[in-house]
Motif scaffolding. Structure first.
Motif, PDB file in Angstrom:
ATOM      1  N   PRO A   1       0.825  -1.211   0.000  1.00 12.57           N
ATOM      2  CA  PRO A   1       0.000   0.000   0.000  1.00 12.57           C
ATOM      3  C   PRO A   1       0.863   1.267   0.000  1.00 12.57           C
ATOM      4  O   PRO A   1       1.948   1.275   0.589  1.00 12.57           O
ATOM      5  CB  PRO A   1      -0.811  -0.110   1.304  1.00 12.57           C
ATOM      6  N   HIS A   2       0.336   2.315  -0.637  1.00 11.71           N
ATOM      7  CA  HIS A   2       1.131   3.533  -0.755  1.00 11.71           C
ATOM      8  C   HIS A   2       1.181   4.308   0.567  1.00 11.71           C
ATOM      9  O   HIS A   2       0.530   3.940   1.549  1.00 11.71           O
ATOM     10  CB  HIS A   2       0.588   4.403  -1.889  1.00 11.71           C
TER      11      HIS A   2
ATOM     12  N   GLY B   1      -4.252   9.581  -4.283  1.00 10.78           N
ATOM     13  CA  GLY B   1      -4.387   8.228  -4.831  1.00 10.78           C
ATOM     14  C   GLY B   1      -5.437   8.179  -5.930  1.00 10.78           C
ATOM     15  O   GLY B   1      -5.302   7.419  -6.901  1.00 10.78           O
ATOM     16  N   THR B   2      -6.476   8.988  -5.781  1.00  9.59           N
ATOM     17  CA  THR B   2      -7.526   9.041  -6.806  1.00  9.59           C
ATOM     18  C   THR B   2      -6.986   9.700  -8.081  1.00  9.59           C
ATOM     19  O   THR B   2      -7.371   9.330  -9.194  1.00  9.59           O
ATOM     20  CB  THR B   2      -8.745   9.796  -6.261  1.00  9.59           C
TER      21      THR B   2
ATOM     22  N   ASN C   1      -5.061   7.057  -9.788  1.00  4.60           N
ATOM     23  CA  ASN C   1      -6.049   6.160 -10.384  1.00  4.60           C
ATOM     24  C   ASN C   1      -6.525   6.713 -11.735  1.00  4.60           C
ATOM     25  O   ASN C   1      -6.493   6.015 -12.760  1.00  4.60           O
ATOM     26  CB  ASN C   1      -7.202   6.038  -9.363  1.00  4.60           C
TER      27      ASN C   1
ATOM     28  N   ARG D   1      -5.727   5.493 -15.787  1.00  9.79           N
ATOM     29  CA  ARG D   1      -6.794   5.181 -16.754  1.00  9.79           C
ATOM     30  C   ARG D   1      -6.628   6.011 -18.024  1.00  9.79           C
ATOM     31  O   ARG D   1      -6.877   5.524 -19.134  1.00  9.79           O
ATOM     32  CB  ARG D   1      -8.169   5.405 -16.121  1.00  9.79           C
TER      33      ARG D   1
ATOM     34  N   VAL E   1     -14.527  11.697 -11.106  1.00 11.08           N
ATOM     35  CA  VAL E   1     -13.411  10.858 -11.568  1.00 11.08           C
ATOM     36  C   VAL E   1     -13.459  10.488 -13.047  1.00 11.08           C
ATOM     37  O   VAL E   1     -12.416  10.278 -13.662  1.00 11.08           O
ATOM     38  CB  VAL E   1     -13.293   9.571 -10.715  1.00 11.08           C
TER      39      VAL E   1
ATOM     40  N   VAL F   1     -14.793  11.746   2.873  1.00 10.05           N
ATOM     41  CA  VAL F   1     -16.114  11.632   2.241  1.00 10.05           C
ATOM     42  C   VAL F   1     -16.811  12.995   2.218  1.00 10.05           C
ATOM     43  O   VAL F   1     -17.350  13.428   1.194  1.00 10.05           O
ATOM     44  CB  VAL F   1     -16.971  10.584   2.999  1.00 10.05           C
TER      45      VAL F   1
ATOM     46  N   GLU G   1      -8.106  -5.764  -2.692  1.00 10.32           N
ATOM     47  CA  GLU G   1      -6.767  -5.914  -2.099  1.00 10.32           C
ATOM     48  C   GLU G   1      -6.866  -5.461  -0.651  1.00 10.32           C
ATOM     49  O   GLU G   1      -6.775  -4.269  -0.358  1.00 10.32           O
ATOM     50  CB  GLU G   1      -5.749  -5.020  -2.833  1.00 10.32           C
TER      51      GLU G   1
ATOM     52  N   ASP H   1      -4.895  -5.630   1.814  1.00 14.78           N
ATOM     53  CA  ASP H   1      -3.707  -4.962   2.367  1.00 14.78           C
ATOM     54  C   ASP H   1      -3.579  -3.520   1.903  1.00 14.78           C
ATOM     55  O   ASP H   1      -2.903  -2.718   2.530  1.00 14.78           O
ATOM     56  CB  ASP H   1      -2.425  -5.711   1.954  1.00 14.78           C
ATOM     57  N   TRP H   2      -4.187  -3.201   0.762  1.00 15.45           N
ATOM     58  CA  TRP H   2      -4.070  -1.849   0.219  1.00 15.45           C
ATOM     59  C   TRP H   2      -5.160  -0.929   0.764  1.00 15.45           C
ATOM     60  O   TRP H   2      -4.992   0.288   0.807  1.00 15.45           O
ATOM     61  CB  TRP H   2      -4.150  -1.862  -1.316  1.00 15.45           C
TER      62      TRP H   2
ATOM     63  N   LYS I   1      -7.395   1.258   3.030  1.00 12.66           N
ATOM     64  CA  LYS I   1      -7.147   1.953   4.295  1.00 12.66           C
ATOM     65  C   LYS I   1      -8.444   2.328   4.988  1.00 12.66           C
ATOM     66  O   LYS I   1      -8.445   3.095   5.949  1.00 12.66           O
ATOM     67  CB  LYS I   1      -6.280   3.186   4.048  1.00 12.66           C
TER      68      LYS I   1
ATOM     69  N   CYS J   1     -11.074   4.242   4.143  1.00 17.13           N
ATOM     70  CA  CYS J   1     -11.540   5.643   4.157  1.00 17.13           C
ATOM     71  C   CYS J   1     -13.048   5.724   3.968  1.00 17.13           C
ATOM     72  O   CYS J   1     -13.661   6.723   4.333  1.00 17.13           O
ATOM     73  CB  CYS J   1     -10.823   6.470   3.090  1.00 17.13           C
TER      74      CYS J   1
ATOM     75  N   ILE K   1     -14.793   5.953   1.151  1.00 18.73           N
ATOM     76  CA  ILE K   1     -15.274   6.710  -0.017  1.00 18.73           C
ATOM     77  C   ILE K   1     -16.135   5.815  -0.910  1.00 18.73           C
ATOM     78  O   ILE K   1     -17.222   6.202  -1.337  1.00 18.73           O
ATOM     79  CB  ILE K   1     -14.067   7.304  -0.797  1.00 18.73           C
TER      80      ILE K   1
ATOM     81  N   GLN L   1     -14.308   1.671  -7.976  1.00 19.15           N
ATOM     82  CA  GLN L   1     -12.968   1.377  -8.508  1.00 19.15           C
ATOM     83  C   GLN L   1     -12.258   2.663  -8.941  1.00 19.15           C
ATOM     84  O   GLN L   1     -11.068   2.835  -8.684  1.00 19.15           O
ATOM     85  CB  GLN L   1     -13.137   0.429  -9.693  1.00 19.15           C
ATOM     86  N   PHE L   2     -13.007   3.583  -9.564  1.00 17.15           N
ATOM     87  CA  PHE L   2     -12.398   4.813 -10.077  1.00 17.15           C
ATOM     88  C   PHE L   2     -12.085   5.805  -8.949  1.00 17.15           C
ATOM     89  O   PHE L   2     -11.137   6.574  -9.040  1.00 17.15           O
ATOM     90  CB  PHE L   2     -13.323   5.501 -11.093  1.00 17.15           C
ATOM     91  N   ARG L   3     -12.912   5.807  -7.894  1.00 18.95           N
ATOM     92  CA  ARG L   3     -12.689   6.777  -6.816  1.00 18.95           C
ATOM     93  C   ARG L   3     -11.709   6.287  -5.770  1.00 18.95           C
ATOM     94  O   ARG L   3     -11.187   7.079  -4.989  1.00 18.95           O
ATOM     95  CB  ARG L   3     -14.016   7.109  -6.108  1.00 18.95           C
ATOM     96  N   CYS L   4     -11.459   4.987  -5.723  1.00 16.87           N
ATOM     97  CA  CYS L   4     -10.640   4.451  -4.625  1.00 16.87           C
ATOM     98  C   CYS L   4      -9.246   5.072  -4.633  1.00 16.87           C
ATOM     99  O   CYS L   4      -8.489   4.907  -5.581  1.00 16.87           O
ATOM    100  CB  CYS L   4     -10.526   2.933  -4.745  1.00 16.87           C
ATOM    101  N   PRO L   5      -8.866   5.779  -3.560  1.00 14.15           N
ATOM    102  CA  PRO L   5      -7.534   6.378  -3.520  1.00 14.15           C
ATOM    103  C   PRO L   5      -6.437   5.338  -3.299  1.00 14.15           C
ATOM    104  O   PRO L   5      -5.264   5.649  -3.477  1.00 14.15           O
ATOM    105  CB  PRO L   5      -7.590   7.327  -2.315  1.00 14.15           C
ATOM    106  N   ASP L   6      -6.819   4.139  -2.911  1.00 18.40           N
ATOM    107  CA  ASP L   6      -5.824   3.105  -2.619  1.00 18.40           C
ATOM    108  C   ASP L   6      -5.703   2.069  -3.742  1.00 18.40           C
ATOM    109  O   ASP L   6      -4.949   1.117  -3.606  1.00 18.40           O
ATOM    110  CB  ASP L   6      -6.189   2.403  -1.304  1.00 18.40           C
ATOM    111  N   LEU L   7      -6.481   2.258  -4.798  1.00 16.76           N
ATOM    112  CA  LEU L   7      -6.532   1.311  -5.931  1.00 16.76           C
ATOM    113  C   LEU L   7      -6.782  -0.110  -5.432  1.00 16.76           C
ATOM    114  O   LEU L   7      -6.204  -1.077  -5.928  1.00 16.76           O
ATOM    115  CB  LEU L   7      -5.247   1.404  -6.780  1.00 16.76           C
TER     116      LEU L   7
END
Lengths: 267, 70
Positions: free
Chosen positions: A13-14, A23-24, A27, A31, A175, A214, B14, B16-17, B19, B21, B23, B56-62
């Motif tokens: 994880p970052h 991170g978004t 993402n 894309r 997004v 959020v 994932e 482990d990735w 966190k 949040c 969202i 999937q698109f909004r996830c900051p942790d991918l």
């Protein structure tokens, strides 16, 4: 290629905080790159210092993590020597406009073919929440405990008047729009600026009662309007999103090549 | 003929990735996702998923990928 193929997964994880918008942005950027069908080896990502700059560690392109505010200077050198590469320069608001303000203005003036992605979280997050040139009047930071008396730049107007030939703004809530804008910015020939409003719940949100990640995204949803919408006319106090400038202007590396040809007598 | 609604195969997470949040949970238009007791995302009501992929698109942790049937 899937988006994951562009990642250096071993670093996940970052390191960004839970709910951080950066991170978004990563993402959406991946894309956009996937949609353009770019090969990893055709892209160079050059970043400076700050939370935003850490993005270059996570992508499997050619990457350079350089010095504070000077990412555009390094990127200019890369583009001049290898103009065929796509050069992406993610920056934070402080990195781009305070420490690197001068580089930013002149890269825009030259219209060199770089894609500047400014992840605007309105604060210096990594160093603990000092106010930046985009924090805004009355907002709080560790160095503005009673509220900032500095007014913000309008990044869109600043980039436009400095000469950027592509200028856009989006947010980490919008997004699909964001990925589309980044895609256009990369494809654009000339200096492109994309301002992304990106939430920092840890250091901006907490000090400014902006709520959780959020809630900050809800604010982006409510407080921004598409540039050409009716709402943009009826609610001028809201922040406008979309592509503000998209024009053709002579590009710097092409003009330089042209100058070499004319000076050496080749036509 | 109306187009067939896209059907979800799997929400690939994932753990482990993630966190936690929240969202993805908050903005899912069909309320498919929840955080579990370790504050990690889980597909609690996958049958309601419409494959919009906004999580999937909004996830900051991918950390989430929506796999759909073609």
């Amino acid at each position: 290629m899937s988006v994951r193929d562009y990642l250096r997964e071993r670093f996940f994880p970052h390191m960004w905080c839970p709910g951080c918008g950066h991170g978004t942005v990563l993402n959406a950027l991946l894309r956009a790159v996937e949609k353009l069908g770019l090969d990893k080896s055709e892209i160079v990502m050059v970043s400076g210092i700050g939370c935003s700059a850490r993005i270059s560690g996570y992508v499997d392109f050619h990457t350079m993590h350089t010095i504070h505010g000077r990412a555009l200077a390094f990127a200019t050198g890369i583009k001049m020597s290898r103009p065929e590469l796509s050069v992406l320069v993610p920056m934070g608001d402080g990195d781009a406009l305070a420490i690197g303000g001068n580089h930013f203005l002149h890269a825009a003036r030259r219209n060199i073919d770089l894609t500047a992605i400014i992840m605007n979280n309105r604060i210096y997050g990594m160093t603990g929440g000092q106010f930046s040139p985009l924090t805004g009047y009355g907002c709080f930071g560790t160095t503005a405990p009673y509220g900032s008396v500095d007014h913000s730049f309008d990044l869109v107007e600043l980039s436009t008047s400095a000469g950027a030939s592509f200028v856009a703004r989006s947010t980490t809530y919008h997004v699909i729009e964001l990925a589309g804008i980044i895609e256009k910015a990369i494809a654009h020939r000339g200096f492109s600026v994309v301002e992304v409003m990106s939430q920092c719940p840890t250091n901006f949100g907490r000090r400014n009662q902006a709520g959780s990640a959020v809630e900050m995204l809800e604010t982006y949803r409510k407080q921004t309007v598409p540039l050409d919408s009716e709402a943009a006319q009826t609610s001028p106090e809201k922040i406008r999103r979309g592509v503000f400038v998209e024009k053709k202007r002579p590009e710097y590396t092409e003009a330089y090549e042209e100058m070499i040809r004319s000076a050496t007598g080749e036509s | 003929m109306p187009k067939n609604k896209p059907k979800v195969k799997e929400h690939r997470i994932e753990r482990d990735w993630c966190k936690g949040c929240g969202i993805c949970v908050h903005f899912c238009p069909k309320n498919v996702l929840d955080l579990d007791n370790e504050k990690k995302v889980m597909a609690a009501r996958p049958e309601d998923c419409i494959c919009c992929r906004l999580c999937q698109f909004r996830c900051p942790d991918l950390a989430i990928e929506v796999v759909c049937e073609d």
